[in-house]
Design an enzyme around this catalytic site. Structure first.
Site, short mmCIF file in Angstrom:
data_model
loop_
_atom_site.label_atom_id
_atom_site.label_comp_id
_atom_site.label_asym_id
_atom_site.label_seq_id
_atom_site.Cartn_x
_atom_site.Cartn_y
_atom_site.Cartn_z
N TYR A 48 -18.31 -13.40 -16.31
CA TYR A 48 -17.49 -14.37 -15.59
C TYR A 48 -18.08 -15.76 -15.80
CZ TYR A 48 -15.18 -16.83 -11.77
OH TYR A 48 -14.45 -17.74 -11.04
N ASP A 62 -18.38 -28.96 -7.05
CA ASP A 62 -17.21 -28.21 -7.49
C ASP A 62 -15.96 -28.75 -6.79
OD1 ASP A 62 -15.54 -26.28 -8.57
OD2 ASP A 62 -16.09 -24.75 -7.10
N ASP A 89 -12.84 -19.38 -14.88
CA ASP A 89 -12.23 -20.13 -13.78
C ASP A 89 -11.47 -21.33 -14.35
OD1 ASP A 89 -11.66 -21.63 -11.53
OD2 ASP A 89 -13.72 -21.68 -10.78
N ASP A 91 -9.52 -23.34 -12.42
CA ASP A 91 -9.18 -24.23 -11.31
C ASP A 91 -7.66 -24.25 -11.10
OD1 ASP A 91 -11.82 -24.72 -10.81
OD2 ASP A 91 -11.83 -26.77 -11.54
N HIS A 116 -8.32 -17.37 -14.27
CA HIS A 116 -7.55 -17.40 -13.02
C HIS A 116 -7.19 -18.84 -12.66
CE1 HIS A 116 -11.04 -18.65 -10.52
NE2 HIS A 116 -11.74 -17.70 -11.12
N GLU A 118 -5.56 -21.23 -9.45
CA GLU A 118 -5.52 -21.17 -8.00
C GLU A 118 -4.41 -22.04 -7.42
OE1 GLU A 118 -9.13 -24.03 -6.64
OE2 GLU A 118 -9.60 -22.55 -8.20
N CYS A 126 -14.26 -25.97 -3.46
CA CYS A 126 -14.84 -24.63 -3.54
C CYS A 126 -14.13 -23.74 -2.53
CB CYS A 126 -16.34 -24.70 -3.24
SG CYS A 126 -17.12 -23.07 -3.04
N ARG A 161 -5.12 -16.80 -8.29
CA ARG A 161 -6.01 -16.85 -7.13
C ARG A 161 -5.30 -17.54 -5.98
NH1 ARG A 161 -11.74 -20.23 -6.69
NH2 ARG A 161 -11.19 -21.25 -4.73
N GLU A 191 -9.25 -15.11 -2.31
CA GLU A 191 -10.51 -15.77 -1.97
C GLU A 191 -10.77 -15.75 -0.47
OE1 GLU A 191 -13.37 -16.37 -2.75
OE2 GLU A 191 -13.41 -18.23 -3.90
N ASN A 213 -14.45 -11.54 -4.85
CA ASN A 213 -15.51 -12.50 -5.13
C ASN A 213 -16.68 -12.24 -4.19
OD1 ASN A 213 -17.12 -14.70 -5.68
ND2 ASN A 213 -15.72 -16.22 -4.81
#
Length: 301
Positions: A48, A62, A89, A91, A116, A118, A126, A161, A191, A213
Site C-alpha cells: 500500500y 496530509d 491513495d 486522494d 482509491h 475519496e 486525513c 473510499r 474510513e 484501515n
C-alpha cells in the site's frame, strides 16, 4: 533482480484473482522501494502507498498538498521494486472529472495495480482528523464514473473510499457506498469505523470487496487479521506502520548520538550491512555480472 519480473497487467490480474477468493489480503504501507522489498520478502499479499506517508516524507501534512504527478512518480519507484500488487491513495483525484481520468491513466502508466478515491471536498483531510467535509453523493459518483472512463486496463482496481461514517453516520455511509458501487467502484474502503458491528453492517449491505484501515492512533480499533477475516473484510492496510517504526527508531538513535557522542549504543538495533545486501540481492547482481563479485570480502557486517 532489478525489481519486478511481472508486468503491471499481470499484477493487476493477480490482485483481482486474490480479491475473488475471499481470503483477507494484508497490504502494509511502504515508504520507499526498500521497504516494499521487505514487505514482499516477509510474504505479504501486496503493498500500500499512503498519501499521508508520501506527504510526511516531503515534510508536509496530509491536507492535499501533493500533486498527482508527485504521487504517481514516487509510487512508480515502489511498485516496480516487487512483483506484488500495489494499491495507491489517490486522494480526491486532484480536480474535476477530466483530472480524475488523467490521474487514473498516470497511475496505470506508473505500473500501479489499483487506487482509491475519496468523497471529501478539496483540500482533503486525513481520514482520522476532525472537521472533514464531503462532496455530495452525486459528485462522488461523477468522480468514480470519470475514473472508470479513464481506465484503459479493465484489471486496474478502482476502490471508492467514503469518510461519511464520521460526518453523516453509519446508515448514510452505507447508502453512499452502495451508490459508489453502482457507479463502477470495484471495492469499498470505509474510513474511521469504530466498532466491529459497523464492519459487519457494511459486509451485510455490500457484495463487493471491502477494505479496512488499521492505522495506529486513529478512531478505529486495531483488529487482528483473524477478526477482520471473520467479519468478511477482503483487504487490510497498515498505512503508516513502517514509517512510524522507522522514525521511532531513527529518533531514538539520534538522541543516543546526541547524548553520548557515538552511535555505539544503538548498533545492535541496526540492520546490518550483510542483511541489507541480502535484501537488495547483491548475490543476484554478482551472478549476473562477475565483475561485481567479492563485495562482502572486506566487511561482512
Amino acid at each position: 533482480m532489478l525489481g519486478s519480473s511481472s508486468t503491471a497487467h499481470q499484477q493487476r490480474v493477480a490482485f483481482r484473482e486474490a480479491l475473488a477468493d475471499g481470503r483477507l489480503l494484508q497490504f502494509p504501507g511502504a515508504f520507499n522501494a526498500l521497504s516494499a522489498m521487505l514487505i514482499a520478502e516477509q510474504g505479504f499479499d501486496g503493498v500500500y502507498v499512503s498519501g499521508a506517508v508520501l506527504s510526511a516524507e516531503l515534510g508536509l501534512p496530509d491536507v492535499g498538498l501533493m500533486t498527482a504527478t508527485e504521487v504517481a512518480g514516487r509510487a512508480a519507484t515502489i511498485t516496480r521494486s516487487t512483483d506484488l500488487p500495489t494499491l495507491v491513495d489517490a486522494d480526491t483525484g486532484w480536480g474535476g472529472p477530466a483530472n480524475v481520468a488523467r490521474t487514473i491513466r498516470s497511475f496505470e502508466d506508473a505500473g500501479i495495480s489499483g487506487c482509491h478515491l475519496e468523497d471529501q471536498v478539496e483540500p482533503k483531510r486525513c481520514g482520522h482528523l476532525e472537521g472533514k467535509e464531503l462532496v455530495s453523493t452525486a459528485d462522488m459518483c461523477t468522480r468514480i464514473r470519470a475514473a472508470v472512463r479513464g481506465r484503459r486496463d479493465d484489471a486496474f482496481v478502482l476502490c471508492a473510499r467514503t469518510d461519511a461514517r464520521a460526518v453523516e453516520g453509519l446508515d448514510a455511509a452505507i447508502d453512499r457506498a452502495k451508490a459508489y458501487v453502482d457507479s463502477g467502484a470495484d471495492m469499498v474502503f470505509v474510513e474511521a469505523l469504530t466498532e466491529e458491528r459497523e464492519y459487519a453492517a457494511f459486509r451485510d449491505a455490500l457484495d463487493v470487496p471491502l477494505l479496512a484501515n488499521m492505522t495506529e492512533f486513529g478512531k478505529s480499533p486495531l483488529l487482528s487479521a483473524q477478526t477482520l477475516e471473520k467479519l468478511g473484510i477482503n483487504v487490510v492496510i497498515y498505512p503508516v506502520t513502517l514509517l512510524r517504526l522507522a522514525m521511532g527508531a531513527a529518533e531514538a538513535g539520534l538522541a543516543e548520538i546526541r547524548r553520548s557522542g557515538s552511535q555505539q549504543g544503538v548498533v545492535e538495533r541496526m540492520q546490518t550491512r550483510s542483511r541489507l545486501y541480502e535484501l537488495l540481492g547483491y548475490d543476484e547482481y554478482a551472478a549476473f555480472d562477475a565483475r561485481l563479485a567479492g563485495y562482502l570480502e572486506e566487511d561482512p557486517s
